[in-house]
Enzyme design. Sequence first.
Site, PDB file in Angstrom:
ATOM      1  N   SER A 199       7.656 -10.552   8.061  1.00  0.00           N
ATOM      2  CA  SER A 199       7.953 -10.987   6.704  1.00  0.00           C
ATOM      3  C   SER A 199       9.207 -11.860   6.684  1.00  0.00           C
ATOM      4  CB  SER A 199       8.079  -9.764   5.790  1.00  0.00           C
ATOM      5  OG  SER A 199       8.068 -10.128   4.438  1.00  0.00           O
ATOM      6  N   ASP A 297      -2.650 -11.738   1.871  1.00  0.00           N
ATOM      7  CA  ASP A 297      -1.192 -11.837   1.898  1.00  0.00           C
ATOM      8  C   ASP A 297      -0.735 -13.078   1.144  1.00  0.00           C
ATOM      9  OD1 ASP A 297       1.572 -12.280   2.846  1.00  0.00           O
ATOM     10  OD2 ASP A 297       1.086 -10.823   4.402  1.00  0.00           O
ATOM     11  N   HIS A 327      -0.118  -7.718   2.615  1.00  0.00           N
ATOM     12  CA  HIS A 327       1.187  -7.839   3.258  1.00  0.00           C
ATOM     13  C   HIS A 327       1.664  -6.469   3.738  1.00  0.00           C
ATOM     14  CE1 HIS A 327       4.796 -10.129   4.140  1.00  0.00           C
ATOM     15  NE2 HIS A 327       5.532  -9.179   3.594  1.00  0.00           N
TER      16      HIS A 327
END
Length: 360
Positions: A199, A297, A327
């Site tokens: 991320s 995502d 995600h």
Amino acid sequence: MNFTRRTAGAAALATALMPSLLGARERGGAAVLGKAAVTPMTLLDPELRDGAKLILAQPLPDPLDHAAIVAMRKAAPPPPEILPAPAPAVDFRMIPGSHGHPPVKVAVIGAGRKTELRPAVLHIHGGGFIVGRMADTIPASQQLAQEFDCIVVEVDYRLSPEARFPGPLEDCHAALAWVHENADDLGVDRARIAVKGESAGGGLAAMLALAARDRRSVPLCCQILIYPMLDDRTGSTRRVPDFIGTIGWNETGNVVGWSSLLGQPAGQTKVPAGAVPARMPNLEGLPRTFIGVGSLDLFVEEDMIYAQRLVQAGVPTELLVSPGAFHGFDFVVPDANVSRAFASAWKRTLRMAFARPAAA
């Protein structure tokens, strides 16, 4: 998918680090493609459904201002315990920061055996640039060090908005340079140093690879970018379909995260040089790259575009888009088949990068 205590704890932590869309702005309901309504729940991998519901049950603070960010940090669950021996030992150190920046705390995992040089991974945790802790990912890095017989260094970079760009990047670069400079003492092969992050950590890893290239500081053998946060325009000037980016990290959080890092509203015409990997004009000369992301995502489009640009720049690149995955899915439901396949893919790339003989 049956949840174990470990899985439930991981899901709770992921919820704290990757807030859901609920409580943020409304998205206007399901998207319609042809005559069929498309919602994220209808597209989810069945094994990920319970994990998605757990995340969606805990709404994002509204508004997501600095007070809310501080409250999120304080409300995060205690970090997982460091794995005991025979897992690789963890050594916490304070190292010099970049010029004009404060010292940086790092965790050195698996060092001490100097009979032969081993590869190393600099790992950077996620959290949207605004939350997250080095301590949260140490056990996973212990497992990585053991599985790959490598040294892993975790970096406790400063968070935004208190530290704006280039502060967090400089902390990461200081850690990378320290590993390279102290390779002999650590038992690290300088020709086999990789960076990895998830991320926002993946975004910082991408920034770091670009900075190392441009500064000619540390030659990297690989970058492992797990659903990396690469483009400040996503959610600000570039919108995504309604069924994407609704589980885990979302448009609202992305705008806040990037604005906090950059010190200006996300999506502006100009950004600080080196701050946004997706805006870098030249991607040539970067190391072997793995990019993995779920099809639901928020970052799926920007990650696909970045992978395409890497390929066009002559960088050996593998892109994996996991269908029906949101995600952080591999962290929330690690035992799902799609999560296992995802982990196997990035580990294969890392093994290939580490396969060459150690430097003399």
